[in-house]
Design an enzyme around this catalytic site. Structure first.
Site, PDB file in Angstrom:
ATOM      1  N   HIS A 249      23.915  35.476  34.246  1.00 24.63           N
ATOM      2  CA  HIS A 249      25.044  35.087  33.392  1.00 24.63           C
ATOM      3  C   HIS A 249      26.363  35.686  33.903  1.00 24.63           C
ATOM      4  CE1 HIS A 249      25.044  32.676  29.699  1.00 24.63           C
ATOM      5  NE2 HIS A 249      26.202  33.228  29.432  1.00 24.63           N
TER       6      HIS A 249
ATOM      7  N   ARG B 212      32.095  33.154  44.847  1.00 24.45           N
ATOM      8  CA  ARG B 212      33.552  32.993  44.874  1.00 24.45           C
ATOM      9  C   ARG B 212      34.023  32.107  46.017  1.00 24.45           C
ATOM     10  NH1 ARG B 212      32.541  34.329  40.706  1.00 24.45           N
ATOM     11  NH2 ARG B 212      33.274  36.088  39.423  1.00 24.45           N
TER      12      ARG B 212
ATOM     13  N   SER C  15      26.072  33.301  39.885  1.00 21.03           N
ATOM     14  CA  SER C  15      26.448  34.692  39.616  1.00 21.03           C
ATOM     15  C   SER C  15      27.123  35.322  40.832  1.00 21.03           C
ATOM     16  CB  SER C  15      25.271  35.556  39.170  1.00 21.03           C
ATOM     17  OG  SER C  15      24.748  35.086  37.931  1.00 21.03           O
ATOM     18  N   GLY C  16      28.434  35.465  40.730  1.00 19.30           N
ATOM     19  CA  GLY C  16      29.219  36.131  41.762  1.00 19.30           C
ATOM     20  C   GLY C  16      29.730  35.236  42.862  1.00 19.30           C
TER      21      GLY C  16
END
Length: 431
Positions: free
Chosen positions: A326, A361, A358-359
């Site tokens: 999440h 970028r 999740s994470g």
């Protein structure tokens, strides 16, 4: 032989040509600059809710650090004139491995909320995962998607009737799959929201799926019928200014006219009902298996972090797993999702569909996840930053950047087909 440039170089050239005339991208390409620009457009409460994570935010930090523990290994002198970034999910061919992760309460950053996101998804043909906590009913979002594949993310609260009603609605509206989120059966200890004393749902935000649901309406009606006149008069005595503002916000977001809603007990009763039924701490694998009797759609299980849970979901015949913590918003100190992905892929074998988030970028992050076993990669916060900056156009820009970077990065790695990404293209970082 075509002379058309690959998608990545086309966008790259367009940006550089515009730069000759002094024009920079309206939506920053750099991920840090993207967040910084979006943060200036958000209220403090919106920044806290969207960018905040649980506790000390160690899990969110670990998600990012996990990517640094892996390095890509490019190969040289390999023809990559044409790069194929396409994948197939649930029998539907897609131009890229990206999907839009479910994010609730998008109205906090843009008035058009999920409708603007859906418009961008349709423009770029990127599958959208529609959240139970969306600000807009799924039927309106589906209409805006105009045939683009989409998935419905279900929070299964304490009312089975409401949960199954939403699944039936998603099926009727044309969803391609159901995504059951398991890691948010109650809200995590989100310190930024707690310091702001702010929960958007308590203000009537992000409950558009509920206020449009017939089973939820029955619960609201039953709540009102069970409320005694004495309790009603007690609640309405000497309201504070903050309470009046909250009631105004609830009334604006509830279906119907503002004038009627201000005189009605329904908006506040709807919020109270939602807060009562959202959490469910007794949901187990036996209950999850009941979904097979409710829908014929493929079912994804979201929030998997442990290999044994992945094995159980696979044993029960679920169609896909969504590896996620999440975005660090639930459990402080949890393992990063990239580590979980490695464990789960080893456990379930090569064939099972795995979505990862999740994470993430950048597209380089996504390539690492794909090389480690992900079938597709979900983009979360970055597209919401684009939404905050320029609505649908902002979301489209972020998705275009991901697609362009993916195309260019694959070329630089000597990979012409994304399906060829595997362990030979990645290695653990050496200290």
């Amino acid at each position: 032989m075509t002379n058309e440039l690959p998608a990545g170089r086309r966008l790259q050239n367009l940006i550089y040509r515009a730069g000759l005339y002094g024009r920079r991208p309206h939506v920053p390409v750099n991920s840090t600059a993207l967040y910084d620009a979006a943060a200036k457009k958000m209220s403090p409460r919106a920044r806290g809710y969207i960018n905040g994570s649980a506790g000390t935010e160690a899990t969110a930090a670990a998600n990012r650090t996990a990517f640094d523990r892996w390095q890509l290994v490019p190969r040289m002198a390999t023809p990559v004139t044409v790069r194929d970034t396409s994948v197939t999910l649930f029998g539907e061919p897609l131009d890229s491995p990206f999907v839009l992760a479910p994010i609730g309460v998008a109205e906090m950053v843009h008035q058009q909320a999920d409708l603007a996101t859906a418009e961008a998804a349709a423009t770029t043909r990127t599958p959208m995962t529609v959240s139970t906590q969306a600000s807009v009913p799924m039927e309106k979002i589906a209409a805006k998607l105009a045939g683009t594949p989409w998935y419905y993310q279900l929070y299964w609260g304490s009312s089975d009737e409401v949960a199954f009603s939403m699944v039936r609605r998603a099926e009727a509206a044309g969803a391609s799959a159901i995504v059951v989120t398991l890691d948010t059966f109650m809200l995590g200890w989100r310190t930024q929201d707690l310091d702001n004393g702010f929960l958007p749902f308590a203000h009537g935000m992000g409950i558009g799926q509920y206020t449009s649901d017939p089973e939820f309406a029955k619960l609201v009606e039953a709540r009102l019928q069970a409320t005694s006149p004495k309790e009603k008069s007690s609640d309405e005595a000497r309201p504070t200014l903050a309470a009046v503002r909250a009631l105004m916000n609830m009334s604006r977001r509830y279906p119907g006219s503002l004038r009627q809603n201000l005189r009605s007990p329904y908006p506040r009763a709807a919020v109270e009902t939602f807060l009562e039924i959202f959490s469910r701490t007794d949901l187990g694998w036996t209950e999850l298996a009941r979904l097979r009797d409710t829908t014929d759609l493929p079912i994804m299980i979201k929030g998997i972090q442990h290999a044994d849970d992945a094995r159980q979901a696979q044993r029960l015949g679920f169609d896909a797993l969504w590896i996620s913590n999440h975005g660090g918003r639930q459990l402080d100190g949890a393992i990063p999702s990239l580590d979980a992905l490695v464990d789960v892929r080893q456990t379930v074998g090569a064939e099972m569909l795995l979505i990862f988030d999740s994470g993430v970028r950048t597209a380089a992050d996504a390539i690492k996840a794909l090389a480690l076993g992900a079938s597709a990669v979900a983009i979360g916060r970055p597209y919401l930053y684009g939404l905050a900056l320029h609505g649908a156009a902002g979301v489209s820009s972020v998705l275009d950047y991901f697609a362009a970077e993916l195309d260019i990065s694959l070329g630089l790695m000597g990979v012409s087909d994304i399906a060829d990404l595997d362990e030979q293209h990645i290695r653990p970082a050496r200290s």
